[in-house]
Write an enzyme that holds these catalytic residues in place. Structure first.
Site, short mmCIF file in Angstrom:
data_model
loop_
_atom_site.label_atom_id
_atom_site.label_comp_id
_atom_site.label_asym_id
_atom_site.label_seq_id
_atom_site.Cartn_x
_atom_site.Cartn_y
_atom_site.Cartn_z
N LYS A 1 0.84 -1.20 0.00
CA LYS A 1 0.00 0.00 0.00
C LYS A 1 0.88 1.25 0.00
CE LYS A 1 -3.06 -3.26 0.80
NZ LYS A 1 -3.82 -3.99 -0.17
C1 LIG Z 1 -4.62 -5.20 0.78
C2 LIG Z 1 -6.07 -5.21 0.79
C3 LIG Z 1 -6.79 -5.75 1.87
C4 LIG Z 1 -6.13 -6.46 3.01
O1 LIG Z 1 -5.28 -5.65 3.75
P1 LIG Z 1 -4.33 -6.32 4.87
O2 LIG Z 1 -3.83 -5.15 5.63
O3 LIG Z 1 -3.23 -7.02 4.13
O4 LIG Z 1 -5.16 -7.23 5.68
C5 LIG Z 1 -8.17 -5.65 1.85
N1 LIG Z 1 -8.81 -5.07 0.84
C6 LIG Z 1 -8.17 -4.56 -0.23
C7 LIG Z 1 -8.94 -3.93 -1.34
C8 LIG Z 1 -6.77 -4.63 -0.30
O5 LIG Z 1 -6.13 -4.16 -1.37
#
Ligand SMILES: *Cc1c(COP(=O)(O)O)cnc(C)c1O
Length: 390
Positions: free
Chosen positions: A187
């Site tokens: 992210k």
């Molecule tokens: C990365 C992601 C998640 C999960 O996030 P984590 O912090 O890895 O649990 C959920 N929804 C979307 C759309 C994502 O891109």
């Protein structure tokens, strides 16, 4: 040949120093750093409350619990998302009800929501896919008319903005009932792993804080600081969904860099846009006039007849890493069982997006030259392929 990765976190001595400070303080799990990170994050997005958790998947789980989703309920969302979106619904014993995405872009098609609503619909999870805000105004309008809570999966959208009632606001204010963020390294900012819930509702926030720490009636920091003996109690089943102070200290440094990070990512996206020849037939992502993406990912649509896997391999052979478009959860084996989900609409846009798009490298340290290298390699990629695979 130098390799161009698809993503890369922005971390340096500032984060190292922050973690060092926490380690030497002797308090390493959820404590003062988490509290400070929450306050700074709430300030940044303009939310009344922010509660840090272990990741965005656990944030989604707590958000669903807070709005009252339980076994047998239905939650409307998209299949076209990372599988965690749908999995969080199943953690509650509820049924994900999938609707298609829009033809342009990768977000939920608001026109399809109403037809998917049943008396068992207890929530809508809309995703700001790849950092691009979804059409929240229309989602929220439908949901409030039908009295259904809206949870925003803002995993990718830290720093993205939406034009809301005459001004630009950060995703996470929130504009729905609750927004959930991720700080995974893929992210825009990272704490290694980590998540955040934002809401305007103090009762939801109270529940998040209780459930993330085993539903313990008195949290560790209070007990630790008390001059009197305190016995805690556990009024209901909770979870261990805590963020550590080590992570929060990193998050606080990342938050300081966020405006710069988003500015550079927007510059790189603009550079990509200018580097592609309209005649190439490559479809560029569209940013609606009411949205400002943080460009967590830059996802392009391949022209008809181009083979996704072969193109990705051709780029990889030239040192350029890419990823296929976002997955569709309902096609995974975990969703093969009857009752595991319901597909409420046609899925043609979701399927096309998975099979016809690729995510290009985009990270803050990327140079202008690398952007044009990627763009020209992609535009000429079919030249490197056997005719049969193009
Ligand atoms: C990365 C992601 C998640 C999960 O996030 P984590 O912090 O890895 O649990 C959920 N929804 C979307 C759309 C994502 O891109």
């Amino acid at each position: 040949m130098s390799q161009i990765p698809v993503a890369k976190p922005v971390l340096d001595e500032r984060e190292v120093e922050a973690v060092r400070r926490v380690i030497l303080s002797g308090w390493v799990t959820q404590g003062p750093e988490v509290a400070a990170f929450e306050e700074e994050f709430a300030d940044f997005v303009g939310a009344a409350h922010a509660c840090a958790v272990s990741n965005c998947t656990t944030a989604l789980h707590l958000a669903l619990m807070a709005v009252g989703v339980t076994a047998g309920d239905e939650v409307i969302t998209v299949s076209h998302s990372f599988i965690a979106t749908a999995n969080a619904i199943r953690y509650c014993g509820a049924v994900p009800v999938f609707v298609d995405i829009e033809r342009e872009g990768f977000n939920i098609d608001p026109d399809l929501i109403e037809s998917a609503i049943t008396p068992r619909t207890k929530a809508i999870i809309c995703v700001h896919q790849l950092g691009m805000p979804c059409d929240l105004r229309r989602v929220v309008e439908i949901a409030s008319r039908r009295s259904i809570p809206v949870i925003e999966d803002a995993a990718c959208a830290t720093g993205s903005e939406i034009f809301w009632k005459g001004r630009w606001e950060k995703i996470g204010k929130p504009h729905g009932d609750i927004a959930c963020f991720s700080f995974h390294p893929r992210k825009v900012v990272t704490t290694g792993d980590g998540g955040m819930l934002t809401t305007a509702n103090p009762e939801y926030d109270r529940k998040f804080r209780l459930w993330r720490q085993h539903s313990m009636s008195v949290n560790d920091t209070v007990r630790h600081g008390s001059r009197q003996v305190i016995y805690e109690s556990y009024p209901e089943v909770g979870y261990n969904y805590r963020m550590t102070d080590l992570q929060a200290a990193v998050g606080r440094e990342q938050l300081k860099r966020l405006p710069e990070i988003v500015a550079r990512r927007r510059e790189l996206a603009e550079m990509y846009r200018r580097s592609f020849d309209a005649a190439s037939g490559i479809g560029l992502p569209i940013e609606p006039s009411w949205a400002r993406s943080n460009w967590q990912s830059f996802c392009v649509e391949l022209p008809n007849g181009w083979d996704q896997r072969a193109i990705m391999q051709a780029l990889l052979d030239r040192g350029i890493s890419t990823r296929r478009g976002i997955m569709n959860s309902h096609l995974e084996q975990a969703y093969a069982g009857t009752g595991s989900h319901r597909v409420a609409t046609g899925m043609q846009n979701s399927l096309r997006a998975q099979d016809r798009t690729i995510i290009l490298p985009l990270f803050v340290q990327m140079t202008d030259v690398e952007v044009s290298q990627v763009a020209s390699a992609l535009q000429s990629a079919p030249v490197y392929l056997e005719p049969a695979t193009v």
